[in-house]
Design an enzyme around this catalytic site. Sequence first.
Site, PDB file in Angstrom:
ATOM      1  N   MET A  92     -56.044 -18.031  54.654  1.00  0.00           N
ATOM      2  CA  MET A  92     -57.046 -18.173  55.933  1.00  0.00           C
ATOM      3  C   MET A  92     -58.311 -17.716  55.682  1.00  0.00           C
ATOM      4  O   MET A  92     -59.015 -17.661  56.650  1.00  0.00           O
ATOM      5  CB  MET A  92     -56.441 -17.674  57.073  1.00  0.00           C
ATOM      6  CG  MET A  92     -54.835 -18.143  57.275  1.00  0.00           C
ATOM      7  SD  MET A  92     -54.302 -17.818  58.902  1.00  0.00           S
ATOM      8  CE  MET A  92     -54.182 -16.041  58.994  1.00  0.00           C
ATOM      9  N   TYR A  98     -61.754 -15.315  54.645  1.00  0.00           N
ATOM     10  CA  TYR A  98     -62.324 -13.971  54.755  1.00  0.00           C
ATOM     11  C   TYR A  98     -61.767 -13.314  53.215  1.00  0.00           C
ATOM     12  O   TYR A  98     -61.282 -12.368  53.631  1.00  0.00           O
ATOM     13  CB  TYR A  98     -62.022 -13.164  55.999  1.00  0.00           C
ATOM     14  CG  TYR A  98     -63.133 -12.509  56.164  1.00  0.00           C
ATOM     15  CD1 TYR A  98     -64.200 -12.913  57.033  1.00  0.00           C
ATOM     16  CD2 TYR A  98     -62.839 -11.195  56.199  1.00  0.00           C
ATOM     17  CE1 TYR A  98     -65.250 -11.941  57.159  1.00  0.00           C
ATOM     18  CE2 TYR A  98     -63.932 -10.140  56.512  1.00  0.00           C
ATOM     19  CZ  TYR A  98     -65.175 -10.579  57.069  1.00  0.00           C
ATOM     20  OH  TYR A  98     -65.944  -9.921  57.353  1.00  0.00           O
ATOM     21  N   HIS A 105     -60.742 -11.367  49.913  1.00  0.00           N
ATOM     22  CA  HIS A 105     -61.013 -10.023  49.610  1.00  0.00           C
ATOM     23  C   HIS A 105     -60.070  -9.982  48.149  1.00  0.00           C
ATOM     24  O   HIS A 105     -59.511 -10.878  47.531  1.00  0.00           O
ATOM     25  CB  HIS A 105     -60.395  -8.956  50.626  1.00  0.00           C
ATOM     26  CG  HIS A 105     -58.955  -9.245  51.180  1.00  0.00           C
ATOM     27  ND1 HIS A 105     -57.829  -9.292  50.408  1.00  0.00           N
ATOM     28  CD2 HIS A 105     -58.426  -9.740  52.374  1.00  0.00           C
ATOM     29  CE1 HIS A 105     -56.846  -9.649  51.125  1.00  0.00           C
ATOM     30  NE2 HIS A 105     -57.050  -9.822  52.289  1.00  0.00           N
ATOM     31  N   HIS A 133     -56.747 -11.799  47.726  1.00  0.00           N
ATOM     32  CA  HIS A 133     -56.677 -13.030  47.577  1.00  0.00           C
ATOM     33  C   HIS A 133     -56.988 -13.262  45.967  1.00  0.00           C
ATOM     34  O   HIS A 133     -56.620 -14.325  45.692  1.00  0.00           O
ATOM     35  CB  HIS A 133     -57.834 -13.819  48.625  1.00  0.00           C
ATOM     36  CG  HIS A 133     -57.456 -13.628  50.054  1.00  0.00           C
ATOM     37  ND1 HIS A 133     -58.096 -12.934  50.824  1.00  0.00           N
ATOM     38  CD2 HIS A 133     -56.458 -14.109  50.832  1.00  0.00           C
ATOM     39  CE1 HIS A 133     -57.718 -13.089  52.050  1.00  0.00           C
ATOM     40  NE2 HIS A 133     -56.777 -13.667  51.954  1.00  0.00           N
ATOM     41  N   ASP A 166     -47.156  -9.695  52.407  1.00  0.00           N
ATOM     42  CA  ASP A 166     -46.474 -10.231  53.521  1.00  0.00           C
ATOM     43  C   ASP A 166     -45.237 -10.472  53.043  1.00  0.00           C
ATOM     44  O   ASP A 166     -44.831 -11.602  52.791  1.00  0.00           O
ATOM     45  CB  ASP A 166     -47.242 -11.655  53.936  1.00  0.00           C
ATOM     46  CG  ASP A 166     -48.769 -11.378  54.366  1.00  0.00           C
ATOM     47  OD1 ASP A 166     -48.920 -10.979  55.522  1.00  0.00           O
ATOM     48  OD2 ASP A 166     -49.810 -11.158  53.572  1.00  0.00           O
ATOM     49  N   VAL A 176     -52.230  -5.778  46.671  1.00  0.00           N
ATOM     50  CA  VAL A 176     -53.671  -4.724  46.021  1.00  0.00           C
ATOM     51  C   VAL A 176     -54.160  -3.930  47.145  1.00  0.00           C
ATOM     52  O   VAL A 176     -54.280  -4.272  48.298  1.00  0.00           O
ATOM     53  CB  VAL A 176     -54.556  -5.874  45.991  1.00  0.00           C
ATOM     54  CG1 VAL A 176     -56.036  -5.365  45.309  1.00  0.00           C
ATOM     55  CG2 VAL A 176     -54.262  -7.076  44.781  1.00  0.00           C
ATOM     56  N   SER A 194     -56.607  -6.121  53.653  1.00  0.00           N
ATOM     57  CA  SER A 194     -56.223  -7.226  54.727  1.00  0.00           C
ATOM     58  C   SER A 194     -57.694  -7.663  55.369  1.00  0.00           C
ATOM     59  O   SER A 194     -58.243  -7.035  55.642  1.00  0.00           O
ATOM     60  CB  SER A 194     -55.451  -6.482  55.814  1.00  0.00           C
ATOM     61  OG  SER A 194     -55.351  -7.539  56.750  1.00  0.00           O
ATOM     62  N   SER A 195     -57.488  -9.084  55.542  1.00  0.00           N
ATOM     63  CA  SER A 195     -58.916  -9.407  56.386  1.00  0.00           C
ATOM     64  C   SER A 195     -58.884  -8.974  57.661  1.00  0.00           C
ATOM     65  O   SER A 195     -60.035  -8.667  57.928  1.00  0.00           O
ATOM     66  CB  SER A 195     -58.895 -11.174  56.620  1.00  0.00           C
ATOM     67  OG  SER A 195     -58.597 -11.617  55.566  1.00  0.00           O
ATOM     68  N   ARG A 196     -57.980  -8.261  58.408  1.00  0.00           N
ATOM     69  CA  ARG A 196     -57.859  -7.765  59.660  1.00  0.00           C
ATOM     70  C   ARG A 196     -58.462  -6.233  59.567  1.00  0.00           C
ATOM     71  O   ARG A 196     -58.901  -5.659  60.639  1.00  0.00           O
ATOM     72  CB  ARG A 196     -56.515  -7.758  60.375  1.00  0.00           C
ATOM     73  CG  ARG A 196     -56.310  -9.160  60.811  1.00  0.00           C
ATOM     74  CD  ARG A 196     -54.874  -9.047  61.858  1.00  0.00           C
ATOM     75  NE  ARG A 196     -54.632 -10.373  62.237  1.00  0.00           N
ATOM     76  CZ  ARG A 196     -54.074 -11.281  61.775  1.00  0.00           C
ATOM     77  NH1 ARG A 196     -53.328 -11.044  60.862  1.00  0.00           N
ATOM     78  NH2 ARG A 196     -53.638 -12.377  62.555  1.00  0.00           N
TER      79      ARG A 196
HETATM   80  P1  AMP Z   1     -53.942 -14.502  54.341  1.00  0.00           P
HETATM   81  O1  AMP Z   1     -55.530 -15.141  54.254  1.00  0.00           O
HETATM   82  O2  AMP Z   1     -53.948 -13.241  55.047  1.00  0.00           O
HETATM   83  O3  AMP Z   1     -53.020 -15.673  54.999  1.00  0.00           O
HETATM   84  O4  AMP Z   1     -53.264 -14.348  53.089  1.00  0.00           O
HETATM   85  C1  AMP Z   1     -53.254 -15.253  51.909  1.00  0.00           C
HETATM   86  C2  AMP Z   1     -52.535 -14.943  50.642  1.00  0.00           C
HETATM   87  O5  AMP Z   1     -53.224 -13.642  50.226  1.00  0.00           O
HETATM   88  C3  AMP Z   1     -50.986 -14.370  51.351  1.00  0.00           C
HETATM   89  O6  AMP Z   1     -49.986 -14.878  50.146  1.00  0.00           O
HETATM   90  C4  AMP Z   1     -51.043 -12.983  51.399  1.00  0.00           C
HETATM   91  O7  AMP Z   1     -49.870 -12.421  51.103  1.00  0.00           O
HETATM   92  C5  AMP Z   1     -52.116 -12.661  50.388  1.00  0.00           C
HETATM   93  N1  AMP Z   1     -52.709 -11.433  50.479  1.00  0.00           N
HETATM   94  C6  AMP Z   1     -53.359 -10.666  51.500  1.00  0.00           C
HETATM   95  N2  AMP Z   1     -53.544  -9.647  51.227  1.00  0.00           N
HETATM   96  C7  AMP Z   1     -52.895  -9.046  50.176  1.00  0.00           C
HETATM   97  C8  AMP Z   1     -53.269  -7.890  49.535  1.00  0.00           C
HETATM   98  N3  AMP Z   1     -53.640  -6.903  49.790  1.00  0.00           N
HETATM   99  N4  AMP Z   1     -52.495  -7.860  48.102  1.00  0.00           N
HETATM  100  C9  AMP Z   1     -52.002  -9.078  47.657  1.00  0.00           C
HETATM  101  N5  AMP Z   1     -51.788 -10.040  48.177  1.00  0.00           N
HETATM  102  C10 AMP Z   1     -52.779 -10.297  49.667  1.00  0.00           C
END
Ligand code: AMP
Length: 277
Positions: free
Chosen positions: A26, A28, A30, A33, A146, A172, A181-183
């Site tokens: 989604m 943002y 880091h 990702h 997740d 990570v 986390s993006s949040r």
């Molecule tokens: P999102 O953009 O939050 O939907 O995350 C996209 C993907 O990145 C999902 O498969 C998440 O599980 C993964 N992701 C998000 N944060 C982390 C993290 N800290 N370590 C590993 N994978 C992550």
Amino acid sequence: MKLINSIDEIKKIKKENTTIGFVPTMGYLHEGHVSLIKRAREENDMVITSIFVNPTQFGPNEDFEKYPRDEKRDLQKCEENGCDIVFLPQKEEMYPNDFLTYVEVEELGKSLCGKSRPTHFRGVTTVLTKLFNIIKPDKAYFGQKDAQQLIIVKKMVEDLNMDVEIIGCPIVREKDGLAISSRNTYLSPEERKDALLLNKSLILAKDLIENGEKNISTIRSEMEKTILLGKNNTIDYIDFVDIEKLNPVSEIQDKVLIAIAVETGKTRLIDNMVVEL
Ligand code: AMP
């Protein structure tokens, strides 16, 4: 690196004898990702990352509108880490006004985060089905961050005979242990300190288990005490479940997923750990 917005255009990318590694996000972006993009780079001929803040996985009172976005920085990170294509679909093309079809993995989406976000996983599995059909990846990369999502996506792929291999990648963390986390960007400095207690409570649980504690109420209560040291923390859940069906376990046995969700201020944070004896 190429940017593609149109579904028709990206549908033409898949060629025989060229493997595609796909990282749905989604945005943002880091280091979490980036770890997925790097892994996809190692294992495939071509890497496609999608950036799409998917409206169907947000509940009516959630943060869809204010979810952080920074396309320019995201594209730079994709390029630096070896992405070949970034897919940036338009909301109107993904969900036209006459859209009617949803994909739902029953049961698995009701526990843990599903209790307070009842339509969340239906949104996730629907958008991923669309993205898998559009991109036709050989492998798709997901974070263990997740954990429930990863288990649900694996089940969907198995049940619906989808031709994609789901690869789970480790969480990570920041140097101090906070799961990235993006949040996290919503957190004030004081909330950021309180957010650290999520990982602290998981480490405490692991230590207790490794020292022979099997009683879940005892472990949960110690975790609660740790998390609530943070004045901004309200616990949504601390659950001990098996890693396939996400059913609660009654006692610690060989392998357990400890999953937690906490509201730190107004920000909902999740973290988890798999503990094996
Ligand atoms: P999102 O953009 O939050 O939907 O995350 C996209 C993907 O990145 C999902 O498969 C998440 O599980 C993964 N992701 C998000 N944060 C982390 C993290 N800290 N370590 C590993 N994978 C992550």
